[in-house]
Structures are given as structure tokens and as C-alpha cells.
Motif scaffolding. Structure first.
Motif, PDB file in Angstrom:
ATOM      1  N   ALA A  21      79.185  46.614  72.263  1.00  0.00           N
ATOM      2  CA  ALA A  21      79.609  46.473  70.878  1.00  0.00           C
ATOM      3  C   ALA A  21      79.101  45.166  70.271  1.00  0.00           C
ATOM      4  O   ALA A  21      78.986  45.047  69.062  1.00  0.00           O
ATOM      5  N   GLU A  22      78.810  44.171  71.078  1.00  0.00           N
ATOM      6  CA  GLU A  22      78.399  42.866  70.590  1.00  0.00           C
ATOM      7  C   GLU A  22      76.890  42.693  70.539  1.00  0.00           C
ATOM      8  O   GLU A  22      76.404  41.839  69.821  1.00  0.00           O
ATOM      9  N   SER A  23      76.147  43.457  71.297  1.00  0.00           N
ATOM     10  CA  SER A  23      74.710  43.229  71.361  1.00  0.00           C
ATOM     11  C   SER A  23      73.965  44.150  70.409  1.00  0.00           C
ATOM     12  O   SER A  23      74.408  45.249  70.099  1.00  0.00           O
ATOM     13  N   LEU A  24      72.827  43.678  69.970  1.00  0.00           N
ATOM     14  CA  LEU A  24      71.973  44.480  69.115  1.00  0.00           C
ATOM     15  C   LEU A  24      71.185  45.452  69.965  1.00  0.00           C
ATOM     16  O   LEU A  24      70.781  45.122  71.077  1.00  0.00           O
ATOM     17  N   LEU A  39      70.351  52.109  72.303  1.00  0.00           N
ATOM     18  CA  LEU A  39      70.383  51.572  73.660  1.00  0.00           C
ATOM     19  C   LEU A  39      70.512  50.054  73.582  1.00  0.00           C
ATOM     20  O   LEU A  39      69.791  49.412  72.820  1.00  0.00           O
ATOM     21  N   THR A  40      71.423  49.507  74.374  1.00  0.00           N
ATOM     22  CA  THR A  40      71.650  48.059  74.408  1.00  0.00           C
ATOM     23  C   THR A  40      71.574  47.556  75.845  1.00  0.00           C
ATOM     24  O   THR A  40      71.755  48.321  76.791  1.00  0.00           O
ATOM     25  N   LEU A  41      71.324  46.271  75.981  1.00  0.00           N
ATOM     26  CA  LEU A  41      71.353  45.644  77.299  1.00  0.00           C
ATOM     27  C   LEU A  41      72.776  45.188  77.578  1.00  0.00           C
ATOM     28  O   LEU A  41      73.330  44.372  76.852  1.00  0.00           O
ATOM     29  N   ARG A  42      73.367  45.731  78.621  1.00  0.00           N
ATOM     30  CA  ARG A  42      74.707  45.308  79.027  1.00  0.00           C
ATOM     31  C   ARG A  42      74.645  44.148  80.006  1.00  0.00           C
ATOM     32  O   ARG A  42      75.522  43.303  80.026  1.00  0.00           O
ATOM     33  N   SER A  43      73.631  44.149  80.848  1.00  0.00           N
ATOM     34  CA  SER A  43      73.469  43.027  81.777  1.00  0.00           C
ATOM     35  C   SER A  43      72.004  42.900  82.158  1.00  0.00           C
ATOM     36  O   SER A  43      71.259  43.875  82.141  1.00  0.00           O
ATOM     37  N   VAL A  44      71.629  41.684  82.465  1.00  0.00           N
ATOM     38  CA  VAL A  44      70.278  41.373  82.942  1.00  0.00           C
ATOM     39  C   VAL A  44      70.425  40.317  84.031  1.00  0.00           C
ATOM     40  O   VAL A  44      71.039  39.277  83.798  1.00  0.00           O
ATOM     41  N   VAL A  56      68.471  45.540  85.190  1.00  0.00           N
ATOM     42  CA  VAL A  56      69.228  45.614  83.947  1.00  0.00           C
ATOM     43  C   VAL A  56      70.195  46.788  83.978  1.00  0.00           C
ATOM     44  O   VAL A  56      70.010  47.743  84.727  1.00  0.00           O
ATOM     45  N   THR A  57      71.212  46.676  83.167  1.00  0.00           N
ATOM     46  CA  THR A  57      72.124  47.781  82.923  1.00  0.00           C
ATOM     47  C   THR A  57      72.045  48.096  81.440  1.00  0.00           C
ATOM     48  O   THR A  57      72.160  47.203  80.598  1.00  0.00           O
ATOM     49  N   ILE A  58      71.828  49.372  81.140  1.00  0.00           N
ATOM     50  CA  ILE A  58      71.627  49.813  79.763  1.00  0.00           C
ATOM     51  C   ILE A  58      72.868  50.560  79.290  1.00  0.00           C
ATOM     52  O   ILE A  58      73.398  51.425  79.996  1.00  0.00           O
ATOM     53  N   GLY A  59      73.325  50.215  78.091  1.00  0.00           N
ATOM     54  CA  GLY A  59      74.428  50.924  77.447  1.00  0.00           C
ATOM     55  C   GLY A  59      73.893  51.882  76.401  1.00  0.00           C
ATOM     56  O   GLY A  59      72.776  51.726  75.902  1.00  0.00           O
ATOM     57  N   LEU A  60      74.698  52.869  76.052  1.00  0.00           N
ATOM     58  CA  LEU A  60      74.277  53.906  75.124  1.00  0.00           C
ATOM     59  C   LEU A  60      75.417  54.200  74.156  1.00  0.00           C
ATOM     60  O   LEU A  60      76.571  54.320  74.574  1.00  0.00           O
ATOM     61  N   ALA A  61      75.088  54.290  72.859  1.00  0.00           N
ATOM     62  CA  ALA A  61      76.082  54.652  71.847  1.00  0.00           C
ATOM     63  C   ALA A  61      75.451  55.638  70.872  1.00  0.00           C
ATOM     64  O   ALA A  61      74.305  55.479  70.467  1.00  0.00           O
ATOM     65  N   GLU A  62      76.223  56.662  70.512  1.00  0.00           N
ATOM     66  CA  GLU A  62      75.765  57.672  69.568  1.00  0.00           C
ATOM     67  C   GLU A  62      76.567  57.503  68.275  1.00  0.00           C
ATOM     68  O   GLU A  62      77.799  57.423  68.305  1.00  0.00           O
TER      69      GLU A  62
END
Length: 120
Positions: A21-24, A39-44, A56-62
């Protein structure tokens, strides 16, 4: 100061987490019906493997075109990134992204997002 690592080297070596929610988004795809998937980066973190630079861990929002959230994937999707030469490991296989505006996909955007040089 002698004996101190540059701050950038320390930051690269330390894992960090980013809330979706915080990352672009590093990549957004638009689908019929005015639905987009971001798609956002949740962790690197620095990779333990010599074959990759980062894990990396990738997040996903629709979301809908008016910004309403339809779905946020609470899980994380793992990938590995090698900056030079560029490659992305996901889903059990390596991809060599070829930066071309005509065929650009999320793997090119991931590589660019993770491997871009810091600007001072």
C-alpha cells in the motif's frame, strides 16, 4: 572516514520490506473493463546465490480505473534478479528481458526498478 563502508553498500546488504500500500508500482498492466493490475516490490535483499544480485518479493493489487481496490494478494511472489547481464528468475526459469517498448513486460520493469543506479 576510513574503515567505514559507504552507506549505499550497507543499505544494499541490509534487507528491507515495503508494504504494497505504501510503495509505488514498478509495473502496471491495464485489462479490458478498465481493470489494472499493479506490481510492487515488497522486499529486496542481497542474494545469497552468486548467480543473482537480489532476491525480491513482488506484491500484486487489482484495481478499477476509478481507484477502487478489487483484490490485494496477501502473499508474495518470489523472484531473483541479476543486473549484469540482466536476467530474472521466476516460476522455475530464467528470463532475459530485452528492453523494447514494443514488447516491454513486467520483467523488464522489475530489472530496471531493482538495478537502476542511484542518482545523487
Amino acid at each position: 572516514m576510513r574503515g567505514l563502508l559507504p552507506l549505499s553498500a550497507v543499505l544494499v546488504a541490509l534487507p528491507y520490506s515495503v508494504h504494497a500500500a505504501e510503495s509505488l508500482p514498478f509495473h502496471t498492466s491495464v485489462f479490458p473493463g478498465d481493470v489494472s493490475v499493479a506490481l510492487t516490490l515488497r522486499s529486496v535483499i542481497a542474494s545469497q546465490s552468486v548467480d543473482y544480485d537480489y532476491e525480491v518479493t513482488i506484491g500484486l493489487a487489482e484495481r478499477t480505473s476509478d481507484g477502487r481496490t478489487l483484490f490485494i494478494d496477501q502473499g508474495g511472489h518470489a523472484a531473483k534478479v541479476k543486473c549484469m547481464p540482466g536476467k530474472v528468475f521466476v516460476g522455475g526459469r530464467d528470463y532475459t528481458p530485452l528492453p523494447s517498448e514494443a514488447t516491454r513486460d513486467w520483467k523488464e520493469d522489475l530489472l530496471e526498478s531493482v538495478c537502476q543506479s542511484p542518482v545523487s
